[in-house]
Design a protein around this motif. Structure first.
Motif, PDB file in Angstrom:
ATOM      1  N   VAL A 104       9.141   7.150   3.133  1.00 15.00           N
ATOM      2  CA  VAL A 104       9.575   5.928   3.931  1.00 15.00           C
ATOM      3  C   VAL A 104      10.359   4.714   2.324  1.00 15.00           C
ATOM      4  O   VAL A 104       9.062   4.483   1.711  1.00 15.00           O
ATOM      5  CB  VAL A 104       9.017   5.331   4.616  1.00 15.00           C
ATOM      6  CG1 VAL A 104       7.593   5.309   4.227  1.00 15.00           C
ATOM      7  CG2 VAL A 104       9.408   4.436   5.389  1.00 15.00           C
ATOM      8  N   MET A 105      11.382   4.437   2.238  1.00 19.59           N
ATOM      9  CA  MET A 105      11.682   3.024   2.058  1.00 19.59           C
ATOM     10  C   MET A 105      11.978   2.973   2.586  1.00 19.59           C
ATOM     11  O   MET A 105      12.464   2.293   4.017  1.00 19.59           O
ATOM     12  CB  MET A 105      13.363   3.772   0.838  1.00 19.59           C
ATOM     13  CG  MET A 105      13.497   2.903  -0.299  1.00 19.59           C
ATOM     14  SD  MET A 105      14.974   3.646  -0.549  1.00 19.59           S
ATOM     15  CE  MET A 105      14.198   3.634  -1.922  1.00 19.59           C
ATOM     16  N   ILE A 106      11.251   1.223   1.588  1.00 16.53           N
ATOM     17  CA  ILE A 106      11.615  -0.313   2.765  1.00 16.53           C
ATOM     18  C   ILE A 106      11.966  -1.282   2.106  1.00 16.53           C
ATOM     19  O   ILE A 106      11.961  -1.100   1.129  1.00 16.53           O
ATOM     20  CB  ILE A 106       9.646  -0.495   2.936  1.00 16.53           C
ATOM     21  CG1 ILE A 106       8.752   0.734   4.149  1.00 16.53           C
ATOM     22  CG2 ILE A 106      10.125  -1.735   3.582  1.00 16.53           C
ATOM     23  CD1 ILE A 106       7.394   0.468   4.144  1.00 16.53           C
ATOM     24  N   PHE A 107      12.562  -1.653   2.220  1.00 18.03           N
ATOM     25  CA  PHE A 107      13.425  -3.340   1.974  1.00 18.03           C
ATOM     26  C   PHE A 107      12.416  -5.014   2.271  1.00 18.03           C
ATOM     27  O   PHE A 107      12.949  -4.799   3.991  1.00 18.03           O
ATOM     28  CB  PHE A 107      15.296  -3.197   2.428  1.00 18.03           C
ATOM     29  CG  PHE A 107      15.223  -2.614   1.282  1.00 18.03           C
ATOM     30  CD1 PHE A 107      15.702  -2.502   0.093  1.00 18.03           C
ATOM     31  CD2 PHE A 107      15.573  -0.878   1.470  1.00 18.03           C
ATOM     32  CE1 PHE A 107      16.620  -1.447  -0.248  1.00 18.03           C
ATOM     33  CE2 PHE A 107      16.013   0.377   1.124  1.00 18.03           C
ATOM     34  CZ  PHE A 107      16.631  -0.359  -0.219  1.00 18.03           C
ATOM     35  N   GLY A 108      12.407  -5.189   1.362  1.00 22.34           N
ATOM     36  CA  GLY A 108      11.613  -6.508   2.637  1.00 22.34           C
ATOM     37  C   GLY A 108      11.171  -7.536   1.254  1.00 22.34           C
ATOM     38  O   GLY A 108      12.502  -7.918   0.460  1.00 22.34           O
ATOM     39  N   HIS A 109      10.527  -8.158   1.374  1.00 21.05           N
ATOM     40  CA  HIS A 109      10.179  -9.243   0.255  1.00 21.05           C
ATOM     41  C   HIS A 109       8.344  -9.944  -0.008  1.00 21.05           C
ATOM     42  O   HIS A 109       7.258  -9.624   0.128  1.00 21.05           O
ATOM     43  CB  HIS A 109      10.217 -10.579   1.547  1.00 21.05           C
ATOM     44  CG  HIS A 109      11.640 -11.145   2.229  1.00 21.05           C
ATOM     45  ND1 HIS A 109      12.643 -11.134   2.333  1.00 21.05           N
ATOM     46  CD2 HIS A 109      11.891 -10.706   3.525  1.00 21.05           C
ATOM     47  CE1 HIS A 109      13.504 -11.068   3.478  1.00 21.05           C
ATOM     48  NE2 HIS A 109      12.867 -10.445   4.627  1.00 21.05           N
ATOM     49  N   ASN A 110       9.086 -10.994  -1.491  1.00 20.78           N
ATOM     50  CA  ASN A 110       7.788 -10.863  -2.045  1.00 20.78           C
ATOM     51  C   ASN A 110       6.906 -11.933  -1.215  1.00 20.78           C
ATOM     52  O   ASN A 110       7.673 -13.039  -0.392  1.00 20.78           O
ATOM     53  CB  ASN A 110       7.945 -11.374  -3.252  1.00 20.78           C
ATOM     54  CG  ASN A 110       6.838 -10.774  -4.273  1.00 20.78           C
ATOM     55  OD1 ASN A 110       6.239 -10.010  -3.870  1.00 20.78           O
ATOM     56  ND2 ASN A 110       7.306 -11.743  -5.482  1.00 20.78           N
ATOM     57  N   HIS A 111       5.795 -12.087  -0.542  1.00 25.43           N
ATOM     58  CA  HIS A 111       4.767 -11.379  -1.530  1.00 25.43           C
ATOM     59  C   HIS A 111       3.674 -10.030  -1.268  1.00 25.43           C
ATOM     60  O   HIS A 111       3.431  -9.411  -1.482  1.00 25.43           O
ATOM     61  CB  HIS A 111       3.522 -12.717  -1.852  1.00 25.43           C
ATOM     62  CG  HIS A 111       4.399 -13.890  -2.731  1.00 25.43           C
ATOM     63  ND1 HIS A 111       3.970 -14.129  -3.948  1.00 25.43           N
ATOM     64  CD2 HIS A 111       3.951 -14.787  -1.866  1.00 25.43           C
ATOM     65  CE1 HIS A 111       4.284 -15.267  -4.598  1.00 25.43           C
ATOM     66  NE2 HIS A 111       4.227 -16.053  -3.239  1.00 25.43           N
ATOM     67  N   ALA A 112       4.729  -9.880  -0.140  1.00 24.24           N
ATOM     68  CA  ALA A 112       3.997  -8.875   0.876  1.00 24.24           C
ATOM     69  C   ALA A 112       3.862  -7.663   0.275  1.00 24.24           C
ATOM     70  O   ALA A 112       3.257  -7.034   0.486  1.00 24.24           O
ATOM     71  CB  ALA A 112       5.064  -8.790   2.229  1.00 24.24           C
ATOM     72  N   LEU A 113       5.540  -7.107  -0.410  1.00 26.12           N
ATOM     73  CA  LEU A 113       5.950  -6.589  -1.131  1.00 26.12           C
ATOM     74  C   LEU A 113       4.360  -6.172  -2.524  1.00 26.12           C
ATOM     75  O   LEU A 113       4.321  -5.056  -3.071  1.00 26.12           O
ATOM     76  CB  LEU A 113       6.612  -5.820  -1.922  1.00 26.12           C
ATOM     77  CG  LEU A 113       7.775  -5.895  -0.918  1.00 26.12           C
ATOM     78  CD1 LEU A 113       9.452  -5.404  -1.168  1.00 26.12           C
ATOM     79  CD2 LEU A 113       7.816  -5.280   0.255  1.00 26.12           C
ATOM     80  N   THR A 114       4.303  -7.164  -3.194  1.00 25.02           N
ATOM     81  CA  THR A 114       4.031  -6.843  -4.303  1.00 25.02           C
ATOM     82  C   THR A 114       2.157  -6.862  -3.738  1.00 25.02           C
ATOM     83  O   THR A 114       1.563  -6.445  -4.300  1.00 25.02           O
ATOM     84  CB  THR A 114       3.722  -8.539  -4.838  1.00 25.02           C
ATOM     85  OG1 THR A 114       5.440  -8.889  -5.315  1.00 25.02           O
ATOM     86  CG2 THR A 114       3.145  -8.675  -6.250  1.00 25.02           C
ATOM     87  N   SER A 115       1.949  -7.638  -3.447  1.00 24.34           N
ATOM     88  CA  SER A 115       0.816  -7.265  -2.365  1.00 24.34           C
ATOM     89  C   SER A 115       0.547  -5.453  -2.057  1.00 24.34           C
ATOM     90  O   SER A 115      -0.930  -5.348  -2.045  1.00 24.34           O
ATOM     91  CB  SER A 115       0.682  -8.445  -1.612  1.00 24.34           C
ATOM     92  OG  SER A 115       0.193  -9.316  -1.677  1.00 24.34           O
ATOM     93  N   ILE A 116       1.338  -5.014  -1.004  1.00 25.20           N
ATOM     94  CA  ILE A 116       0.633  -3.679  -0.804  1.00 25.20           C
ATOM     95  C   ILE A 116       0.972  -2.608  -2.190  1.00 25.20           C
ATOM     96  O   ILE A 116       0.307  -1.828  -1.998  1.00 25.20           O
ATOM     97  CB  ILE A 116       2.100  -3.636  -0.048  1.00 25.20           C
ATOM     98  CG1 ILE A 116       2.298  -4.518   1.266  1.00 25.20           C
ATOM     99  CG2 ILE A 116       2.167  -2.337   0.160  1.00 25.20           C
ATOM    100  CD1 ILE A 116       3.202  -4.515   2.582  1.00 25.20           C
ATOM    101  N   SER A 117       1.469  -2.836  -3.207  1.00 25.72           N
ATOM    102  CA  SER A 117       1.814  -2.318  -4.206  1.00 25.72           C
ATOM    103  C   SER A 117       0.276  -2.187  -5.073  1.00 25.72           C
ATOM    104  O   SER A 117       0.238  -0.883  -5.451  1.00 25.72           O
ATOM    105  CB  SER A 117       2.643  -2.845  -5.340  1.00 25.72           C
ATOM    106  OG  SER A 117       4.196  -2.739  -4.460  1.00 25.72           O
ATOM    107  N   ASN A 118      -0.139  -3.333  -4.448  1.00 27.83           N
ATOM    108  CA  ASN A 118      -1.079  -3.940  -5.656  1.00 27.83           C
ATOM    109  C   ASN A 118      -2.716  -3.115  -4.531  1.00 27.83           C
ATOM    110  O   ASN A 118      -3.635  -2.410  -5.466  1.00 27.83           O
ATOM    111  CB  ASN A 118      -1.617  -5.219  -6.008  1.00 27.83           C
ATOM    112  CG  ASN A 118      -0.934  -5.464  -7.072  1.00 27.83           C
ATOM    113  OD1 ASN A 118      -0.526  -4.344  -8.223  1.00 27.83           O
ATOM    114  ND2 ASN A 118      -0.493  -6.630  -7.635  1.00 27.83           N
TER     115      ASN A 118
END
Length: 161
Positions: A104-118
């Motif tokens: 899955v490829m998801i296009f979104g926003h910070n801080h959500a994507l930084t948090s999920i990456s971590n």
């Protein structure tokens, strides 16, 4: 094995007096998104399952990627819950994906994507910059069992300029 590809929207413009959802990309946002998409294509096949926040800047970034992937724009699925800034809604969305979806490829926003990456990747990212991409592989069969995986790829636009 499941793969999550997270892409933060491109650099947005603040020169227009519009609602947050309607903020457009700056030219640099479009340019950086194209750089990252081309780099991603060098190392990976284009994902079939592409989801975007409804915000203009995220959807426009997604359309740039889709064009570079030689896919039709109508293959993008717009999901309201991806207009999320803390990550809880995005995580819930991922956990509800059909299990026959492997990537899955998801296009979104910070801080959500930084948090999920971590949370789910094994490489710490201080801040996922605009147009930044992170690919995480997770050894699961069921999306609802989402757990920590391996950060397989990080693409940052400034590294490509």
């Amino acid at each position: 094995m499941k793969e999550i590809i997270l892409v933060r929207h491109g650099k947005s413009s603040w020169e227009y007096d519009v609602l947050d959802r309607e903020r457009p990309l700056k030219q640099r946002g479009s340019t950086d998104a194209a750089l990252v998409a081309k780099e991603f294509c060098k190392k990976n096949s284009a994902p079939l399952n592409v989801f975007s926040s409804p915000a203009k800047r995220a959807l426009d970034t997604c359309k740039i990627f889709t064009t570079i992937f030689n896919r039709e724009v109508d293959q993008i699925t717009i999901e309201e819950e991806l207009y999320d800034f803390d990550g809880r809604n995005v995580i819930d969305f991922i956990k509800r994906l059909r299990n026959d979806v492997a990537q899955v490829m998801i296009f979104g926003h910070n801080h959500a994507l930084t948090s999920i990456s971590n949370i789910f990747g094994n490489q710490y990212i201080d801040n996922l910059p605009t147009s930044g991409l992170v690919k995480i592989c997770v050894d699961i069969e069921d999306w609802n069992a989402l757990k920590k995986g391996t950060t397989e790829l990080i693409i940052i636009p400034k590294d490509l300029r």
